[in-house]
Design an enzyme around this catalytic site. Structure first.
Site, PDB file in Angstrom:
ATOM      1  N   SER A  50       0.865  -1.178   0.000  1.00  0.00           N
ATOM      2  CA  SER A  50       0.000   0.000   0.000  1.00  0.00           C
ATOM      3  C   SER A  50       0.905   1.232   0.000  1.00  0.00           C
ATOM      4  O   SER A  50       2.012   1.196   0.549  1.00  0.00           O
ATOM      5  CB  SER A  50      -0.943   0.003   1.200  1.00  0.00           C
ATOM      6  N   VAL A  52       0.969   4.197   1.589  1.00  0.00           N
ATOM      7  CA  VAL A  52       1.393   4.775   2.866  1.00  0.00           C
ATOM      8  C   VAL A  52       2.328   3.814   3.591  1.00  0.00           C
ATOM      9  O   VAL A  52       3.359   4.230   4.142  1.00  0.00           O
ATOM     10  CB  VAL A  52       0.178   5.148   3.748  1.00  0.00           C
ATOM     11  N   CYS A  53       2.016   2.523   3.574  1.00  0.00           N
ATOM     12  CA  CYS A  53       2.883   1.537   4.234  1.00  0.00           C
ATOM     13  C   CYS A  53       4.260   1.509   3.578  1.00  0.00           C
ATOM     14  O   CYS A  53       5.286   1.443   4.269  1.00  0.00           O
ATOM     15  CB  CYS A  53       2.261   0.143   4.186  1.00  0.00           C
ATOM     16  N   GLY A  54       4.289   1.554   2.266  1.00  0.00           N
ATOM     17  CA  GLY A  54       5.564   1.562   1.559  1.00  0.00           C
ATOM     18  C   GLY A  54       6.404   2.766   1.933  1.00  0.00           C
ATOM     19  O   GLY A  54       7.610   2.647   2.194  1.00  0.00           O
ATOM     20  N   MET A  57       7.653   2.347   5.690  1.00  0.00           N
ATOM     21  CA  MET A  57       8.754   1.395   5.848  1.00  0.00           C
ATOM     22  C   MET A  57      10.033   1.932   5.191  1.00  0.00           C
ATOM     23  O   MET A  57      11.132   1.747   5.718  1.00  0.00           O
ATOM     24  CB  MET A  57       8.380   0.025   5.279  1.00  0.00           C
TER      25      MET A  57
END
Length: 170
Positions: A50, A52-54, A57
């Site tokens: 996703s 935002v997750c990418g 991280m």
């Protein structure tokens, strides 16, 4: 009525961190106990791939040397499987473990109070755990918002101050 975005049972500072062992790769597992003696940053996130997750991280990967200055180990946790994590970590060139809270689905996220029953993912939640296994800071971010690293760094600073004060008092 819309679902509440933040669970009511999110573990708070001062509580012992629940133990866990999760797959880090198809043939390796990592336990919270393996990291005892050093601060641990648990970064629960909804899903690999996703946007935002990418971004979250990738940011943590860039800040990793700063976390290591505190002796802290960063661990990402989502309900995705190990093969998905392996592909995501390789694509993003991540240098910290991503643990698969896949089976039983969200078992660790549930124990930390950050599982989202209605969509089978976890909240975007952060925990800083001290070397004795006690949660010292927790934060649940809105799903669509990258929480950044400032709160983590502030919590690690506070841990250093507390350890320095405790050392001076004894």
């Amino acid at each position: 009525m819309p679902e509440a975005s933040t669970p009511v049972a999110v573990l708070q500072p001062g509580v012992p961190a629940p133990a866990f062992t999760l797959p880090a790769t198809p043939d390796q597992r990592l336990s919270l106990a393996d990291l005892k003696g050093h601060p641990v940053i648990l970064a629960f996130y909804p899903a690999d791939w996703s946007p935002v997750c990418g971004d979250q991280m990738a940011l943590y990967n860039e800040v990793l040397p700063e976390f290591h200055r505190y002796g802290a180990q960063l661990v990402g946790i989502s309900t995705d499987g190990v093969w998905c994590h392996a592909a995501f970590a390789a694509e993003r060139k991540l240098h910290f473990p991503l643990l698969a809270d896949f089976e039983p689905k969200g078992g660790v996220a549930r124990r930390y109070g950050v599982y989202r029953d209605h969509d089978g993912t976890s909240e975007r939640a952060l925990f800083v755990i001290d070397g004795d296994g006690v949660i010292r800071w927790s934060y649940v971010s809105p799903l669509g918002l990258n929480p950044g690293a400032d709160g983590i760094l502030d919590a690690l600073d506070l841990l250093v101050e507390q350890n320095t004060s405790a050392g001076a008092a004894s």
